[in-house]
Each structure stands twice: as structure tokens, then as C-alpha cells.
Design a protein around this motif. Structure first.
Motif, PDB file in Angstrom:
ATOM      1  N   ALA A  85       0.835  -1.206   0.000  1.00 17.84           N
ATOM      2  CA  ALA A  85       0.000   0.000   0.000  1.00 17.84           C
ATOM      3  C   ALA A  85       0.872   1.260   0.000  1.00 17.84           C
ATOM      4  O   ALA A  85       0.563   2.239  -0.683  1.00 17.84           O
ATOM      5  CB  ALA A  85      -0.949  -0.011   1.194  1.00 17.84           C
ATOM      6  N   LYS A  86       1.977   1.228   0.736  1.00 20.36           N
ATOM      7  CA  LYS A  86       2.904   2.378   0.738  1.00 20.36           C
ATOM      8  C   LYS A  86       3.520   2.572  -0.644  1.00 20.36           C
ATOM      9  O   LYS A  86       3.711   3.703  -1.102  1.00 20.36           O
ATOM     10  CB  LYS A  86       4.006   2.180   1.787  1.00 20.36           C
ATOM     11  CG  LYS A  86       3.496   2.300   3.214  1.00 20.36           C
ATOM     12  CD  LYS A  86       4.598   1.970   4.212  1.00 20.36           C
ATOM     13  CE  LYS A  86       4.046   1.952   5.621  1.00 20.36           C
ATOM     14  NZ  LYS A  86       5.034   1.472   6.603  1.00 20.36           N
ATOM     15  N   GLN A  87       3.831   1.483  -1.331  1.00 21.25           N
ATOM     16  CA  GLN A  87       4.381   1.582  -2.683  1.00 21.25           C
ATOM     17  C   GLN A  87       3.347   2.174  -3.642  1.00 21.25           C
ATOM     18  O   GLN A  87       3.687   2.977  -4.517  1.00 21.25           O
ATOM     19  CB  GLN A  87       4.861   0.217  -3.167  1.00 21.25           C
ATOM     20  CG  GLN A  87       6.091  -0.262  -2.430  1.00 21.25           C
ATOM     21  CD  GLN A  87       6.440  -1.715  -2.732  1.00 21.25           C
ATOM     22  OE1 GLN A  87       5.722  -2.428  -3.414  1.00 21.25           O
ATOM     23  NE2 GLN A  87       7.569  -2.159  -2.185  1.00 21.25           N
ATOM     24  N   ALA A  88       2.079   1.797  -3.466  1.00 18.58           N
ATOM     25  CA  ALA A  88       1.014   2.380  -4.288  1.00 18.58           C
ATOM     26  C   ALA A  88       0.878   3.873  -3.987  1.00 18.58           C
ATOM     27  O   ALA A  88       0.738   4.686  -4.904  1.00 18.58           O
ATOM     28  CB  ALA A  88      -0.304   1.656  -4.038  1.00 18.58           C
ATOM     29  N   ARG A  89       0.937   4.227  -2.708  1.00 18.14           N
ATOM     30  CA  ARG A  89       0.888   5.644  -2.330  1.00 18.14           C
ATOM     31  C   ARG A  89       2.033   6.405  -2.998  1.00 18.14           C
ATOM     32  O   ARG A  89       1.829   7.490  -3.557  1.00 18.14           O
ATOM     33  CB  ARG A  89       0.999   5.778  -0.808  1.00 18.14           C
ATOM     34  CG  ARG A  89       1.014   7.237  -0.334  1.00 18.14           C
ATOM     35  CD  ARG A  89       1.459   7.351   1.107  1.00 18.14           C
ATOM     36  NE  ARG A  89       2.842   6.886   1.229  1.00 18.14           N
ATOM     37  CZ  ARG A  89       3.357   6.345   2.332  1.00 18.14           C
ATOM     38  NH1 ARG A  89       2.631   6.215   3.424  1.00 18.14           N
ATOM     39  NH2 ARG A  89       4.607   5.940   2.363  1.00 18.14           N
ATOM     40  N   ASP A  90       3.229   5.816  -2.989  1.00 21.54           N
ATOM     41  CA  ASP A  90       4.393   6.454  -3.602  1.00 21.54           C
ATOM     42  C   ASP A  90       4.200   6.630  -5.110  1.00 21.54           C
ATOM     43  O   ASP A  90       4.645   7.620  -5.692  1.00 21.54           O
ATOM     44  CB  ASP A  90       5.662   5.658  -3.318  1.00 21.54           C
ATOM     45  CG  ASP A  90       6.053   5.688  -1.847  1.00 21.54           C
ATOM     46  OD1 ASP A  90       5.510   6.516  -1.080  1.00 21.54           O
ATOM     47  OD2 ASP A  90       6.901   4.856  -1.449  1.00 21.54           O
ATOM     48  N   TYR A  91       3.524   5.672  -5.750  1.00 22.95           N
ATOM     49  CA  TYR A  91       3.228   5.795  -7.179  1.00 22.95           C
ATOM     50  C   TYR A  91       2.365   7.038  -7.438  1.00 22.95           C
ATOM     51  O   TYR A  91       2.667   7.834  -8.331  1.00 22.95           O
ATOM     52  CB  TYR A  91       2.514   4.542  -7.706  1.00 22.95           C
ATOM     53  CG  TYR A  91       1.861   4.780  -9.044  1.00 22.95           C
ATOM     54  CD1 TYR A  91       2.613   4.754 -10.224  1.00 22.95           C
ATOM     55  CD2 TYR A  91       0.505   5.072  -9.131  1.00 22.95           C
ATOM     56  CE1 TYR A  91       2.022   5.013 -11.449  1.00 22.95           C
ATOM     57  CE2 TYR A  91      -0.094   5.328 -10.351  1.00 22.95           C
ATOM     58  CZ  TYR A  91       0.667   5.300 -11.510  1.00 22.95           C
ATOM     59  OH  TYR A  91       0.080   5.563 -12.722  1.00 22.95           O
ATOM     60  N   PHE A  92       1.301   7.205  -6.676  1.00 20.72           N
ATOM     61  CA  PHE A  92       0.410   8.359  -6.875  1.00 20.72           C
ATOM     62  C   PHE A  92       1.161   9.673  -6.639  1.00 20.72           C
ATOM     63  O   PHE A  92       0.965  10.644  -7.367  1.00 20.72           O
ATOM     64  CB  PHE A  92      -0.811   8.267  -5.966  1.00 20.72           C
ATOM     65  CG  PHE A  92      -1.807   7.216  -6.398  1.00 20.72           C
ATOM     66  CD1 PHE A  92      -2.540   7.372  -7.560  1.00 20.72           C
ATOM     67  CD2 PHE A  92      -2.012   6.073  -5.635  1.00 20.72           C
ATOM     68  CE1 PHE A  92      -3.446   6.402  -7.977  1.00 20.72           C
ATOM     69  CE2 PHE A  92      -2.925   5.104  -6.030  1.00 20.72           C
ATOM     70  CZ  PHE A  92      -3.641   5.266  -7.209  1.00 20.72           C
ATOM     71  N   ILE A  93       2.035   9.684  -5.637  1.00 22.34           N
ATOM     72  CA  ILE A  93       2.819  10.896  -5.352  1.00 22.34           C
ATOM     73  C   ILE A  93       3.790  11.174  -6.502  1.00 22.34           C
ATOM     74  O   ILE A  93       3.858  12.291  -7.013  1.00 22.34           O
ATOM     75  CB  ILE A  93       3.571  10.755  -4.009  1.00 22.34           C
ATOM     76  CG1 ILE A  93       2.573  10.746  -2.847  1.00 22.34           C
ATOM     77  CG2 ILE A  93       4.596  11.875  -3.843  1.00 22.34           C
ATOM     78  CD1 ILE A  93       3.178  10.329  -1.505  1.00 22.34           C
ATOM     79  N   LYS A  94       4.538  10.147  -6.917  1.00 27.66           N
ATOM     80  CA  LYS A  94       5.533  10.311  -7.981  1.00 27.66           C
ATOM     81  C   LYS A  94       4.886  10.774  -9.281  1.00 27.66           C
ATOM     82  O   LYS A  94       5.423  11.636  -9.981  1.00 27.66           O
ATOM     83  CB  LYS A  94       6.270   8.993  -8.206  1.00 27.66           C
ATOM     84  CG  LYS A  94       7.301   9.054  -9.304  1.00 27.66           C
ATOM     85  CD  LYS A  94       7.995   7.716  -9.482  1.00 27.66           C
ATOM     86  CE  LYS A  94       8.888   7.759 -10.682  1.00 27.66           C
ATOM     87  NZ  LYS A  94       8.749   6.624 -11.550  1.00 27.66           N
ATOM     88  N   GLU A  95       3.733  10.212  -9.607  1.00 23.47           N
ATOM     89  CA  GLU A  95       3.043  10.556 -10.852  1.00 23.47           C
ATOM     90  C   GLU A  95       2.196  11.823 -10.713  1.00 23.47           C
ATOM     91  O   GLU A  95       1.560  12.243 -11.670  1.00 23.47           O
ATOM     92  CB  GLU A  95       2.164   9.384 -11.315  1.00 23.47           C
ATOM     93  CG  GLU A  95       2.944   8.143 -11.672  1.00 23.47           C
ATOM     94  CD  GLU A  95       3.915   8.356 -12.823  1.00 23.47           C
ATOM     95  OE1 GLU A  95       3.537   9.010 -13.819  1.00 23.47           O
ATOM     96  OE2 GLU A  95       5.067   7.872 -12.724  1.00 23.47           O
ATOM     97  N   GLN A  96       2.180  12.387  -9.505  1.00 17.45           N
ATOM     98  CA  GLN A  96       1.427  13.616  -9.220  1.00 17.45           C
ATOM     99  C   GLN A  96      -0.043  13.489  -9.613  1.00 17.45           C
ATOM    100  O   GLN A  96      -0.639  14.381 -10.227  1.00 17.45           O
ATOM    101  CB  GLN A  96       2.065  14.820  -9.903  1.00 17.45           C
ATOM    102  CG  GLN A  96       3.477  15.075  -9.427  1.00 17.45           C
ATOM    103  CD  GLN A  96       4.142  16.265 -10.104  1.00 17.45           C
ATOM    104  OE1 GLN A  96       3.639  16.839 -11.052  1.00 17.45           O
ATOM    105  NE2 GLN A  96       5.296  16.634  -9.581  1.00 17.45           N
TER     106      GLN A  96
END
Length: 193
Positions: A37-48
Motif C-alpha cells: 500500500a505504501k508503494q502504491a501511495r508512492d506511485y500516486f505521489i511520484k506521478e502527481q
């Protein structure tokens, strides 16, 4: 106006780890599930990705995944996003799942005889819920968290011949375009890979 649906599976659960059938019943996220779930959160942040609305199945595993991805964002729980109900097979070892009949890509109506749902019922429930979500969406992007069987049923309903079968791994993200009442799979993301 075209909108985007980020349709996601929850993180790994104890039943996933133990290879147990998990539909209407629930089990908690594992440490790996929380990390996914943290990796998914990081995806949304990275992709803005700016999420204008967030929705989750009412099941604990989906809500816990949502709260890791969007810790400060309010979200709405929807029963229509729940996992496929497998009836008497709930909690049983996965090896007891029946094989698909020749020429079929799902369990079809098999679980109806055991107090569960058919693939058609899950497809319709997911479609009704997600269509309403997208219709009501004020903005461009919605996140909805559900479970693997429900995501797969929805995929079967809306896939196009050109679509490549996505991964349905824990915390996979299926990105759909929603336009004129229809869903079109754009891509799938597996943040853990």
C-alpha cells in the motif's frame, strides 16, 4: 468529458498469505500488504495524480489499504465494491476452488449453489457502483479500492479485444478511462515491481 478511474486491489492479507479463499469474509493486512500500500501511495505521489474522490469496499482490508494510500483524505465506503461472495467456500483452502469449465474464464455461476454470487452478479454490482461513482465525480480522477475477484469480474465485463490481460496482484492499479457511460482500460500498474 473523459474521466479516469484508478481501480485498485487491496494489499496482501493473512488469508492471501495462507492461501485461503477470501471473498465476503475478511482478514487483516500483513506487513507485506502494508508495504504494498505504501508503494502504491508512492506511485500516486511520484506521478502527481490528483485524486478528486476516493472510495473503498466496506471490507477492512480495502479500508486499511486506502488509509495508508490517502491518510489525510476522506473516503466513502461502498458495499458495491466488496469482493465476490464465495458462499460456503469462504475461508476454505484455495485448492478447493473448482477448475474453470472448458472455454470459460471464470467460475461463472458455480458459487450460487453454495450461497455465493455468480460472475454476472459481481460484474453488475461493480459496474453499477463504479458508474455511479464516475457519474457523480466532480473532477477528473477517482480512486476505488476493491478485491481481486471483483476487479477481474469488472475487467471481463469491459475488456476490449486489444486489451492485454492485466496483473491482478495485491495493490495492482487498473487505470480506466470513463467516457459516455463506458469504461476503457488504459493500462495497469504493479507498484511493487
Amino acid at each position: 468529458m473523459s474521466k479516469k478511474l484508478y481501480l485498485m486491489r487491496h494489499g496482501e492479507t493473512l488469508f492471501n498469505q495462507l492461501k485461503r479463499v477470501q471473498g465476503a469474509c475478511d482478514s487483516p493486512l500483513t506487513d507485506l500488504g502494508k508495504e504494498q500500500a505504501k508503494q502504491a501511495r508512492d506511485y500516486f505521489i511520484k506521478e502527481q495524480v490528483q485524486l478528486d474522490a476516493a472510495y473503498s469496499s466496506t471490507q477492512e482490508r480495502a479500508c486499511d489499504t486506502m488509509e495508508i494510500i490517502c491518510p489525510d483524505k476522506p473516503y466513502i465506503r461502498k458495499k458495491g465494491l466488496k469482493e465476490w461472495n464465495f458462499g460456503l467456500y469462504e475461508g476454505a483452502p484455495e485448492y478447493l476452488n473448482p477448475p474453470h469449465k472448458a472455454g470459460e474464464e471464470s467460475y461463472g455461476a458455480y458459487f450460487l449453489d453454495y450461497g455465493g454470487e455468480s460472475v454476472d452478479q459481481v460484474e453488475q454490482r461493480m459496474t453499477d457502483t463504479l458508474t455511479q461513482i464516475m457519474h457523480d465525480l466532480k473532477g477528473e480522477n477517482a480512486l476505488a479500492i476493491s478485491s481481486g475477484g471483483a476487479l477481474y469480474s469488472f475487467y471481463l465485463k469491459w475488456r476490449q479485444k486489444r486489451d492485454q490481460r492485466p496483473s491482478f496482484s495485491n495493490c495492482c492499479i487498473l487505470i480506466y478511462e470513463y467516457q459516455d457511460g463506458k469504461f476503457y482500460l488504459q493500462t495497469s500498474i504493479d507498484p511493487g515491481k
